[in-house]
Design a protein around this motif. Sequence first.
Motif, PDB file in Angstrom:
ATOM      1  N   PHE A 189      41.844  33.995  42.254  1.00 48.95           N
ATOM      2  CA  PHE A 189      42.701  33.993  43.428  1.00 48.95           C
ATOM      3  C   PHE A 189      41.913  34.414  44.664  1.00 48.95           C
ATOM      4  O   PHE A 189      41.009  35.242  44.586  1.00 48.95           O
ATOM      5  CB  PHE A 189      43.875  34.967  43.252  1.00 48.95           C
ATOM      6  CG  PHE A 189      44.667  34.747  41.997  1.00 48.95           C
ATOM      7  CD1 PHE A 189      45.732  33.859  41.970  1.00 48.95           C
ATOM      8  CD2 PHE A 189      44.354  35.436  40.834  1.00 48.95           C
ATOM      9  CE1 PHE A 189      46.473  33.658  40.817  1.00 48.95           C
ATOM     10  CE2 PHE A 189      45.076  35.240  39.671  1.00 48.95           C
ATOM     11  CZ  PHE A 189      46.136  34.349  39.654  1.00 48.95           C
ATOM     12  N   SER A 221      43.631  28.134  38.255  1.00 48.05           N
ATOM     13  CA  SER A 221      44.880  28.583  37.640  1.00 48.05           C
ATOM     14  C   SER A 221      44.651  29.064  36.216  1.00 48.05           C
ATOM     15  O   SER A 221      43.642  28.746  35.580  1.00 48.05           O
ATOM     16  CB  SER A 221      45.912  27.452  37.641  1.00 48.05           C
ATOM     17  OG  SER A 221      45.570  26.463  36.680  1.00 48.05           O
ATOM     18  N   ALA A 232      41.701  33.132  35.467  1.00 50.71           N
ATOM     19  CA  ALA A 232      42.223  32.617  36.732  1.00 50.71           C
ATOM     20  C   ALA A 232      41.485  33.275  37.898  1.00 50.71           C
ATOM     21  O   ALA A 232      40.907  34.354  37.769  1.00 50.71           O
ATOM     22  CB  ALA A 232      43.722  32.887  36.845  1.00 50.71           C
ATOM     23  N   ASP A 255      45.928  32.451  47.634  1.00 52.66           N
ATOM     24  CA  ASP A 255      45.626  31.090  47.215  1.00 52.66           C
ATOM     25  C   ASP A 255      45.134  31.118  45.772  1.00 52.66           C
ATOM     26  O   ASP A 255      44.282  31.937  45.419  1.00 52.66           O
ATOM     27  CB  ASP A 255      44.521  30.472  48.081  1.00 52.66           C
ATOM     28  CG  ASP A 255      44.891  30.413  49.553  1.00 52.66           C
ATOM     29  OD1 ASP A 255      46.099  30.424  49.857  1.00 52.66           O
ATOM     30  OD2 ASP A 255      43.976  30.366  50.393  1.00 52.66           O
ATOM     31  N   THR A 256      45.660  30.233  44.943  1.00 60.84           N
ATOM     32  CA  THR A 256      45.167  30.089  43.584  1.00 60.84           C
ATOM     33  C   THR A 256      44.016  29.095  43.582  1.00 60.84           C
ATOM     34  O   THR A 256      44.210  27.910  43.862  1.00 60.84           O
ATOM     35  CB  THR A 256      46.276  29.615  42.631  1.00 60.84           C
ATOM     36  OG1 THR A 256      47.339  30.564  42.641  1.00 60.84           O
ATOM     37  CG2 THR A 256      45.743  29.479  41.210  1.00 60.84           C
ATOM     38  N   ASP A 261      40.806  37.099  37.387  1.00 63.00           N
ATOM     39  CA  ASP A 261      41.590  37.566  36.240  1.00 63.00           C
ATOM     40  C   ASP A 261      40.765  37.354  34.975  1.00 63.00           C
ATOM     41  O   ASP A 261      40.664  36.237  34.468  1.00 63.00           O
ATOM     42  CB  ASP A 261      42.906  36.786  36.179  1.00 63.00           C
ATOM     43  CG  ASP A 261      43.830  37.258  35.067  1.00 63.00           C
ATOM     44  OD1 ASP A 261      43.349  37.915  34.129  1.00 63.00           O
ATOM     45  OD2 ASP A 261      45.036  36.957  35.147  1.00 63.00           O
ATOM     46  N   CYS A 298      41.503  42.560  36.605  1.00 65.50           N
ATOM     47  CA  CYS A 298      40.878  41.747  37.648  1.00 65.50           C
ATOM     48  C   CYS A 298      39.605  42.386  38.194  1.00 65.50           C
ATOM     49  O   CYS A 298      39.574  43.585  38.475  1.00 65.50           O
ATOM     50  CB  CYS A 298      41.853  41.537  38.812  1.00 65.50           C
ATOM     51  SG  CYS A 298      43.282  40.507  38.401  1.00 65.50           S
ATOM     52  N   LEU A 344      50.477  38.462  40.742  1.00 61.12           N
ATOM     53  CA  LEU A 344      49.582  37.390  40.302  1.00 61.12           C
ATOM     54  C   LEU A 344      50.113  36.759  39.020  1.00 61.12           C
ATOM     55  O   LEU A 344      49.382  36.448  38.103  1.00 61.12           O
ATOM     56  CB  LEU A 344      48.173  37.935  40.076  1.00 61.12           C
ATOM     57  CG  LEU A 344      47.503  38.582  41.290  1.00 61.12           C
ATOM     58  CD1 LEU A 344      46.149  39.144  40.899  1.00 61.12           C
ATOM     59  CD2 LEU A 344      47.365  37.596  42.424  1.00 61.12           C
ATOM     60  N   SER A 347      49.528  38.619  35.421  1.00 58.71           N
ATOM     61  CA  SER A 347      48.287  39.384  35.430  1.00 58.71           C
ATOM     62  C   SER A 347      48.536  40.837  35.774  1.00 58.71           C
ATOM     63  O   SER A 347      49.420  41.173  36.554  1.00 58.71           O
ATOM     64  CB  SER A 347      47.315  38.803  36.449  1.00 58.71           C
ATOM     65  OG  SER A 347      47.000  37.475  36.147  1.00 58.71           O
ATOM     66  N   LYS A 378      49.299  27.416  47.414  1.00 58.09           N
ATOM     67  CA  LYS A 378      49.334  28.554  48.301  1.00 58.09           C
ATOM     68  C   LYS A 378      50.658  29.288  48.146  1.00 58.09           C
ATOM     69  O   LYS A 378      51.721  28.691  48.108  1.00 58.09           O
ATOM     70  CB  LYS A 378      49.135  28.117  49.755  1.00 58.09           C
ATOM     71  CG  LYS A 378      47.759  27.500  50.014  1.00 58.09           C
ATOM     72  CD  LYS A 378      47.577  27.160  51.461  1.00 58.09           C
ATOM     73  CE  LYS A 378      46.181  26.608  51.704  1.00 58.09           C
ATOM     74  NZ  LYS A 378      45.966  26.240  53.112  1.00 58.09           N
TER      75      LYS A 378
END
Length: 285
Positions: free
Chosen positions: A280, A27, A278, A23-24, A273, A259, A251, A254, A2
């Motif tokens: 998020f 990853s 990734a 929040d990821t 992404d 996105c 990000l 990124s 987070k």
Amino acid sequence: MKISLLLVLYCTAAIAQTTVRVDTIVSAASTFLRKPAAIAVGVDGILYIADTGNHRLVALDSIGTILFESSSGGSGGDLRWPGDVTVGAAGKVLVSDAGNRRIVEFSRLLEWRGELTLNSAEGDALEPRAIAATPSGGLYAFESDEGELRRYDSFNTLIAKIGGRSGRSLAGILDLSASDAGGVFWIDARDHAIYTTDALLSAPHRLTSTQFPLVHRIVAVDSSWIAVTDSGLARGDLRDAAPAWLSGLDLGTSALADCDIAARSAQQLFLLDSRRGALFRLWWP
């Protein structure tokens, strides 16, 4: 993982500061997504991703665990270069299977349910690119061969269309979203502006002005639209071109232009992404 970020929220009347949490979920170090193109959220919070480079559709929970993967996709074989995904009535999941020139329907558990082919007047299968569905059962699809945006009912019957041979050609739609509350929204490839029309695809008009930043993605949720622009994220009323702004979103390496965006509500967003694979979750008060 987070991350709390202090971002500046620009409102139309005043400037205020707010803490936005990111929040990821997946990853960039993960390798199970390969050039994913699009994301959608189910009514139960399941995240559906068009995992384009792996020629499949995957369903994830809120912490990034794979729950389901797409089945064989029916008589046309496996998915081939799936490009867009949307969730419609009763939680059904629809994906634009560009490589096989069809739209495939799955259950919420990603069990194959059928397919729809967009045909030309001569009966040739057209390539679906952007798709959007609504809880009431409407399906909107842009096909890139003739530049036509179509609306189908819950029985996959064509009931309206714009562009194509009979009207002003839509050179390209970068992203498409629909809402029972506010009609249809799309990003035009020629000017990266937001356009909107009603559910019957009548009288489309440009929502954003020439001074608005270039827009790459859009999603309609509740009574709001949320867009990914060159200047950050924008959130506005479905019929209002004067949005609130969220800038400074970090990000990692990124770019927001890479996105796709989906929303469970106007406050809970998901950014996929496409370049790094990734995912998020963004909480925007």
